[in-house]
Write an enzyme that holds these catalytic residues in place. Structure first.
Site, PDB file in Angstrom:
ATOM      1  N   ASP A 344      41.985  43.545  43.625  1.00  0.00           N
ATOM      2  CA  ASP A 344      40.997  44.361  44.316  1.00  0.00           C
ATOM      3  C   ASP A 344      41.648  45.073  45.495  1.00  0.00           C
ATOM      4  O   ASP A 344      42.393  44.471  46.269  1.00  0.00           O
ATOM      5  CB  ASP A 344      39.862  43.450  44.798  1.00  0.00           C
ATOM      6  CG  ASP A 344      38.776  44.208  45.529  1.00  0.00           C
ATOM      7  OD1 ASP A 344      38.114  45.044  44.905  1.00  0.00           O
ATOM      8  OD2 ASP A 344      38.591  43.948  46.736  1.00  0.00           O
ATOM      9  N   GLU A 380      43.821  47.821  41.422  1.00  0.00           N
ATOM     10  CA  GLU A 380      42.836  48.821  41.809  1.00  0.00           C
ATOM     11  C   GLU A 380      43.550  49.661  42.870  1.00  0.00           C
ATOM     12  O   GLU A 380      43.696  49.219  44.015  1.00  0.00           O
ATOM     13  CB  GLU A 380      41.584  48.174  42.394  1.00  0.00           C
ATOM     14  CG  GLU A 380      40.527  49.212  42.749  1.00  0.00           C
ATOM     15  CD  GLU A 380      39.303  48.610  43.436  1.00  0.00           C
ATOM     16  OE1 GLU A 380      38.192  49.119  43.203  1.00  0.00           O
ATOM     17  OE2 GLU A 380      39.466  47.653  44.209  1.00  0.00           O
TER      18      GLU A 380
END
Length: 709
Positions: A344, A380
């Site tokens: 993330d 990401e």
């Protein structure tokens, strides 16, 4: 209770069959107490008198698995310098392998005096014991003959899924394990995943996390779980047993069962920040153990750099914090057998000072690590800081959520902002982003929607977000959805609008699964899941987020359509190449491995590529031009394919070119229909040089069967 010196390595609580070694890192502490906690909540405090380097350690005989524990850490209270030690706070071990209980805000989680005029500058006097307890675990587990499926990226189809949301309403999953690790790996779910054809489950965060108090106060919770506090422990919310520490075994059983079915397990991990927030946030673990070590502090040290939008940023520049992340990754690979990670806001981890640095220590260590470097690594590739959008810039060995793919595919099916050149790159693996860095088409993790945003059904049903249920007056969530409601906002009974929406959903799924690269399906899109226009359902642990398994005929047809698309992709190496196209002529033929065509059957020119009016194109893929071998070293050989796409609102004839041979083309996929022909059904055949009618906003895939050599 006897306390022996113990050892500084490994960090955490390690049972050896006779007792437990406890070790915790703190550079700035002046003293550390180990707190052994009984079932009734009472503490036995043991002073850790040994320190090696900056690691405090001790060994406690006759303590074993199931023992709950925490720490109280002494040191200066100087928030202006970033030092926030307060022994009144029980703290969670950053290396705890299992948790017991959840955060209890009413029992105290703050190190400063709440309500004081001095704010976070005044040291709290309350005995705060609201943290989850760490649990000593037994490392033994019978993995049997478990082996990682080790599916090559280019053969993978990812399925992003929430452990609880996927199973909580499933009628065939036993009630006692719905919403749990065991439920995700139950027979009905494994049967579903294998019949659908996905190869990997990408789990939304399962590291121990925290529900923010303001959410609990309004009857909500941090459903997605992007609020981590325990990087080694599976979250207790998803275990089905109340036995202390049982979540570790249940998670392992889940992985073992999924592996036996040939399905990989990818974890969505949040190492960019923690649940402790900014200077006004709670003190649960890192902040009270050694705040300057674990967080990036701004100015004099009272406040935090925030590249994540959550209040803090982990200090990956510090060797100990970097070690924590690497130890966590290795643990989940070696002890929990997971197959990879999706990081993330990965750009945050690559920031050396402020800029994103491809040569940062984080990348360097992972690149050379023999354990972490062998699993699937997915970035990401952005954060909320300046310069954080880094799609295409991660180093070799990494794959990326390709936000440019998402945006281009959304644009073409909306019929707006046409950029044919951009579309060409995205359909063929994004060589403009990945080829020059030594990566392959599968470095592009292609997706149209993900957990963060509209579902696929909502993408074609709403122009605007409808997040009122979140309680923030619809201010939260992105305003840039690149969506189109097909003429009516939200639910409707208008048959023409519904027909168009269903076709648009099929367009997105077909484009995703027929593009080169690695496709990721957002779980539930294949059965028409809706969040009723909420594009930020992070706090909605209810039917708004949960999968609805009561499938009507329309949803069953969509599921069958998706299943057959995945099967077509799986069965044809031309549709999931491991290498980029070269545009070179195939020996003995007059065709190249890839050729682009206009709707009149002529090859596209430079002018066509740059013409914004170009709304339809055709893509020829040569089965002889794969330039790769199978596992046995045999040259791959496949059928030829012709992919035609019309993103305009006008139906047009598309002339099938006379490429390769005189063999006819058989229709495999037509998104203007709600079904893909099954084996034995009468095929639709088009001769070369003939035209096929291409409905407005639709695509078709043709195959030309060749005799394999």
């Amino acid at each position: 209770m006897r306390v022996l010196p113990g050892k500084a390595f490994p960090l955490g609580a390690s049972w050896d069959g006779k007792g437990v070694n406890f070790a915790i890192y703190s550079e700035n502490a002046t003293g550390v107490d180990l707190c052994l906690i009984d079932e009734d909540g009472s503490e036995t405090r043991l002073s850790m008198r040994e320190r090696t380097g900056f690691t405090w350690h001790c060994y406690v005989p006759d303590v074993g698995p199931g023992q709950m524990y925490g720490y109280r850490v002494n040191g200066p209270w100087e928030p202006e310098r970033g030092l926030r030690f307060n022994p009144n706070n029980l703290l969670l071990d950053p290396y705890a392998k299992a948790l017991e209980g959840r955060e209890r805000w009413e029992a105290g989680l703050f190190a400063y005096e709440l309500g004081s005029a001095k704010g976070d500058l005044e040291k709290g006097s309350r005995d705060s014991r609201g943290v989850p307890r760490g649990v000593v675990v037994d490392p033994a587990f019978d993995w049997g003959n478990d082996r990682p499926p080790d599916i090559p990226f280019h053969k993978s189809v990812f399925y992003e899924v929430h452990v609880r949301g996927a199973t909580i309403r499933h009628p065939r999953v036993p009630p006692e394990i719905r919403g749990r690790y065991a439920g995700l790996a139950s027979d009905p779910m494994i049967e579903y995943f294998t019949s659908l054809g996905v190869t990997a489950l990408e789990l939304l965060p399962v590291h121990g996390f925290v529900d923010d108090q303001h959410l609990l106060d309004t009857g909500k919770r941090n459903y997605w779980g992007y609020n981590s506090i325990a990087f080694f422990a599976p979250d207790v919310r998803y275990r089905s047993s109340d036995a202390t520490g049982s979540g570790v075994r249940e998670f392992r059983e889940m992985v073992k069962r999924l592996h036996a079915a040939g399905i990989e397990v990818i974890l969505d991990v949040v190492y960019n920040h923690t649940a402790e927030g900014n200077h006004l946030g709670p003190t649960i673990s890192f902040k009270g153990i050694d705040n300057p070590t674990y967080y990036r502090l701004a100015g004099g040290g009272r406040h935090y750099f925030d590249y994540t939008g959550t209040g803090n940023t982990l200090n990956v520049r510090h060797p100990q914090t970097l070690q924590l992340i690497m130890d966590s990754l290795r643990y989940w690979i070696t002890e929990m057998h997971v197959d990879g990670f999706r990081f993330d806001l990965a750009s945050t981890l690559a920031r050396s000072l402020h800029e994103v640095d491809q040569l940062s220590s984080f990348f360097t260590i992972i690149h050379q690590d023999p354990v972490i470097g062998r699993v699937k690594l997915i970035a990401e590739p952005w954060d909320v800081g300046e310069g954080g959008y880094q799609v295409g810039n991660f180093p070799v060995g990494w794959t990326e959520w390709n936000g440019k793919y998402r945006d281009a595919i959304r644009a073409v099916w909306r019929g707006l902002g046409r950029n044919t050149g951009e579309l060409g790159y995205r359909l063929t693996g994004s060589s403009d982003l990945y080829a020059d860095s030594g990566r392959a088409p599968f470095a592009s993790i292609n997706f149209v929607v993900a957990h963060d945003g509209f579902t696929l059904r909502d993408l074609v049903s709403y122009n605007d977000k409808h997040n009122e249920q979140n309680g923030e007056n619809n201010r939260d969530g992105s305003d840039d959805n690149q969506s189109w409601n097909c003429g009516v906002e939200g639910e409707t009974t208008n048959p023409s609008v519904l027909t168009l929406r269903r076709r648009q959903v099929r367009n997105f799924l077909a484009t995703l699964l027929l593009s080169q690269g690695t496709p990721m399906i957002c779980g539930g899109d294949e059965i028409g899941r809706t969040q009723r226009g909420n594009n930020n359902a992070y706090c909605q642990d209810n039917e708004l987020s949960w999968y609805d398994w009561d499938l009507d005929e329309e949803k069953k047809r969509l599921l069958d359509f998706t299943t057959r698309l995945i099967a077509i992709r799986r069965d044809h190496p031309a549709l999931h190449r491991a290498k980029f196209f070269k545009g070179r002529r195939i020996r003995g033929t007059n065709v190249r491995d890839i050729m682009w065509y206009r709707h009149d059957g002529a090859e596209m020119t430079d002018a066509d590529w740059s013409n914004p009016a170009t709304a339809a194109l055709g893509l020829f893929l040569a089965g002889q031009g794969i330039d790769d071998v199978d596992e046995l070293g045999n040259c791959l050989d496949d059928d030829d394919f012709f992919f035609v796409l019309n993103g305009s609102d006008t139906t047009m004839p598309f002339t099938i070119p006379r490429a390769s041979s005189d063999e006819p083309w058989t229709l495999l996929v037509d998104t203007s229909k709600d079904a893909i022909p099954h084996e034995g059904e009468e095929p639709v055949v088009v001769l070369r040089g003939e035209a096929t009618e291409l409905l407005a906003r639709s695509l078709k895939l043709f195959v030309s069967r060749r005799t394999k050599t």
